[in-house]
Design a protein around this motif. Sequence first.
Motif, mmCIF file in Angstrom:
data_model
loop_
_atom_site.group_PDB
_atom_site.id
_atom_site.type_symbol
_atom_site.label_atom_id
_atom_site.label_comp_id
_atom_site.label_asym_id
_atom_site.label_seq_id
_atom_site.Cartn_x
_atom_site.Cartn_y
_atom_site.Cartn_z
ATOM 1 N N GLY A 400 42.207 46.210 40.691
ATOM 2 C CA GLY A 400 41.895 46.151 42.124
ATOM 3 C C GLY A 400 41.701 44.722 42.597
ATOM 4 O O GLY A 400 42.051 44.373 43.726
ATOM 5 N N ALA A 401 41.142 43.876 41.722
ATOM 6 C CA ALA A 401 40.955 42.463 42.078
ATOM 7 C C ALA A 401 42.314 41.791 42.264
ATOM 8 O O ALA A 401 42.534 41.057 43.241
ATOM 9 C CB ALA A 401 40.145 41.743 41.001
ATOM 10 N N ALA A 402 43.249 42.046 41.336
ATOM 11 C CA ALA A 402 44.584 41.455 41.475
ATOM 12 C C ALA A 402 45.287 41.998 42.724
ATOM 13 O O ALA A 402 45.954 41.246 43.448
ATOM 14 C CB ALA A 402 45.410 41.745 40.223
ATOM 15 N N LEU A 403 45.089 43.268 42.976
ATOM 16 C CA LEU A 403 45.702 43.889 44.162
ATOM 17 C C LEU A 403 45.171 43.242 45.448
ATOM 18 O O LEU A 403 45.940 42.903 46.361
ATOM 19 C CB LEU A 403 45.365 45.387 44.140
ATOM 20 N N ALA A 404 43.852 43.048 45.507
ATOM 21 C CA ALA A 404 43.249 42.434 46.698
ATOM 22 C C ALA A 404 43.729 40.992 46.856
ATOM 23 O O ALA A 404 43.956 40.517 47.973
ATOM 24 C CB ALA A 404 41.725 42.490 46.604
ATOM 25 N N ALA A 405 43.891 40.291 45.730
ATOM 26 C CA ALA A 405 44.368 38.898 45.800
ATOM 27 C C ALA A 405 45.804 38.856 46.314
ATOM 28 O O ALA A 405 46.167 37.981 47.112
ATOM 29 C CB ALA A 405 44.273 38.249 44.422
ATOM 30 N N ARG A 406 46.634 39.801 45.874
ATOM 31 C CA ARG A 406 48.012 39.865 46.383
ATOM 32 C C ARG A 406 48.001 40.146 47.889
ATOM 33 O O ARG A 406 48.767 39.561 48.652
ATOM 34 C CB ARG A 406 48.786 40.964 45.665
ATOM 35 N N ASP A 407 47.113 41.046 48.306
ATOM 36 C CA ASP A 407 46.999 41.361 49.738
ATOM 37 C C ASP A 407 46.671 40.112 50.553
ATOM 38 O O ASP A 407 47.142 39.950 51.676
ATOM 39 C CB ASP A 407 45.886 42.395 49.980
ATOM 40 N N THR A 408 45.821 39.251 49.995
ATOM 41 C CA THR A 408 45.440 38.024 50.702
ATOM 42 C C THR A 408 46.683 37.236 51.083
ATOM 43 O O THR A 408 46.776 36.670 52.179
ATOM 44 C CB THR A 408 44.552 37.153 49.791
ATOM 45 N N CYS A 409 47.649 37.197 50.178
ATOM 46 C CA CYS A 409 48.895 36.471 50.448
ATOM 47 C C CYS A 409 49.782 37.239 51.428
ATOM 48 O O CYS A 409 50.317 36.667 52.378
ATOM 49 C CB CYS A 409 49.633 36.226 49.138
ATOM 50 N N LEU A 410 49.892 38.547 51.217
ATOM 51 C CA LEU A 410 50.766 39.338 52.085
ATOM 52 C C LEU A 410 50.202 39.430 53.509
ATOM 53 O O LEU A 410 50.950 39.568 54.472
ATOM 54 C CB LEU A 410 50.955 40.748 51.505
ATOM 55 N N ASP A 411 48.878 39.333 53.632
ATOM 56 C CA ASP A 411 48.249 39.420 54.951
ATOM 57 C C ASP A 411 48.356 38.122 55.744
ATOM 58 O O ASP A 411 48.109 38.106 56.943
ATOM 59 C CB ASP A 411 46.755 39.791 54.815
ATOM 60 N N ASP A 412 48.675 37.035 55.078
ATOM 61 C CA ASP A 412 48.763 35.762 55.783
ATOM 62 C C ASP A 412 49.832 34.881 55.126
ATOM 63 O O ASP A 412 49.529 33.793 54.614
ATOM 64 C CB ASP A 412 47.389 35.068 55.768
ATOM 65 N N PRO A 413 51.078 35.353 55.124
ATOM 66 C CA PRO A 413 52.131 34.654 54.360
ATOM 67 C C PRO A 413 52.396 33.239 54.854
ATOM 68 O O PRO A 413 52.751 32.368 54.058
ATOM 69 C CB PRO A 413 53.363 35.553 54.555
ATOM 70 N N LEU A 414 52.167 32.992 56.140
ATOM 71 C CA LEU A 414 52.481 31.654 56.663
ATOM 72 C C LEU A 414 51.462 30.620 56.171
ATOM 73 O O LEU A 414 51.811 29.456 55.971
ATOM 74 C CB LEU A 414 52.524 31.679 58.188
ATOM 75 N N SER A 415 50.215 31.026 55.989
ATOM 76 C CA SER A 415 49.207 30.079 55.505
ATOM 77 C C SER A 415 49.223 29.956 53.990
ATOM 78 O O SER A 415 48.952 28.891 53.439
ATOM 79 C CB SER A 415 47.794 30.521 55.909
ATOM 80 N N ARG A 416 49.499 31.059 53.307
ATOM 81 C CA ARG A 416 49.354 31.071 51.855
ATOM 82 C C ARG A 416 50.596 30.540 51.112
ATOM 83 O O ARG A 416 50.503 30.202 49.935
ATOM 84 C CB ARG A 416 49.032 32.485 51.359
ATOM 85 N N THR A 417 51.748 30.561 51.773
ATOM 86 C CA THR A 417 52.968 30.101 51.096
ATOM 87 C C THR A 417 53.658 29.066 51.971
ATOM 88 O O THR A 417 53.293 28.864 53.128
ATOM 89 C CB THR A 417 53.952 31.268 50.862
ATOM 90 N N HIS A 418 54.657 28.415 51.408
ATOM 91 C CA HIS A 418 55.465 27.483 52.204
ATOM 92 C C HIS A 418 56.933 27.771 51.934
ATOM 93 O O HIS A 418 57.270 28.365 50.898
ATOM 94 C CB HIS A 418 55.109 26.034 51.867
ATOM 95 N N PRO A 419 57.823 27.345 52.838
ATOM 96 C CA PRO A 419 59.246 27.555 52.590
ATOM 97 C C PRO A 419 59.652 26.860 51.293
ATOM 98 O O PRO A 419 59.195 25.755 51.009
ATOM 99 C CB PRO A 419 59.918 26.910 53.804
ATOM 100 N N LEU A 420 60.508 27.526 50.513
ATOM 101 C CA LEU A 420 60.910 26.961 49.221
ATOM 102 C C LEU A 420 62.134 26.069 49.368
ATOM 103 O O LEU A 420 62.932 26.245 50.240
ATOM 104 C CB LEU A 420 61.204 28.119 48.234
#
Length: 420
Positions: A400-420
């Motif tokens: 559940g912890a890993a799932l919630a951490a993945r959600d953090t990224c999916l819920d805010d993809p523009l802040s959590r990732t950058h264009p590759l």
Amino acid sequence: MAHSPLLTAGRRSGGAGDLRRGNLTQILRYVRDHGPSSRHDIAEGCGLGISTMTDLVAELRGRGLVQELDALRRPGAGRPTRPIALDGERWCVLGVEVDLLVLRFLCTTVGGRELFSGEVPARLLGSGVEAGYELLRAALCSQLDRVPADSTLVAVQLGLPGYVAGHRGTVSWSNALGWSEMPLQQLVHDTVDDAGFTDVAVAVAHDAHLAGLHAVRQELGLPLPPVAVYIGGTRDAGGALIVDGAVFQGADGGAGDVGHLNVERDGPECACGRRGCLGSLVELERLLERAALVSPAEAADLVVSDPCAALALLLEAAAAGDARVLPLLNEAGRALGIALDDVIGALNPHVVVLGGYLGALDPYLGAALRAELTPRLAVDAFAGTTLVALDAAAPRVLAGAALAARDTCLDDPLSRTHPL
Ligand SMILES: [Zn+2]
């Protein structure tokens, strides 16, 4: 104080940026929950136009968050379609379960593929804030060293047995760990930053919330129940309220605290200071002690050191028809039923999920539990509530912890990732 991404990830004013972020998240959630899907199905499921979709999917592909799979050619179906699937291989997250005698770690890609897992023995039980964090810090650093060089860590999620003010990530109180007013999110953020991982979102949650999230999202199957109540735990009864597939925190992280519902005003003393809480009546140690299968001291030790073995003792005795254990479990089922009757009345959930040792004991708790719920479920408004008991074996808090951490990224993809 270092900038913590989660502190700014809350509510923002509405606008075009918000709309775009919301649409990106909707697409990511859709493919996360439904698997590879056609553009048509995603557009319909998210209420988006096909042209808007094309632009948004291009953005997500550019960040390695979704991928186009090979075209599916169906006989006589005209132009072949290329399904869109969750990707996230380039990014990874770390889930951490803080248990009493061990720290567990699970690193997965944002797409959910396991990269590594690990267990570090650490006596966190009653450790207090300073000694406890030193143990956690050392173990965390040993695992951060294992993050693959070709993956970027974007989120760390911790779960622990205690109350957490979710928005600031402070452990307000953990009786088992002896932690109170501990700014754990900030401490972990600084440790992760010192280890050379920048701009990582750190979050902390009650372990029962993470177990409930996993149970409802990964174990019940689709469609997701809009409102679900979870109750479970490995040693005592913790709870969570899961709304639309996410943990409902309440005002300060205390929502879903089913284990401290008052069932018997003059019942046994509970760790929270009150009497007769559900948790004090049905906690594993109390059941084992009252069953007299081992001495009270052995029951206390076993429940801390090996809760699975403690549960197995009860299950074996119950399966053998033990004349002391069966009435005891019947009584526990009744206490659970009294509490859940109120929960169902207050929240009108679609599903109530029993997990952990309570799910495993359901064959022996179930009759008394369901008898308590019968009058409530006879009322039309509540008749649709289903009760589901899950196997005890799933590592719900860690997963559940890993799932919630993945959600953090999916819920805010523009802040959590950058264009590759
Ligand atoms: Zn209590």
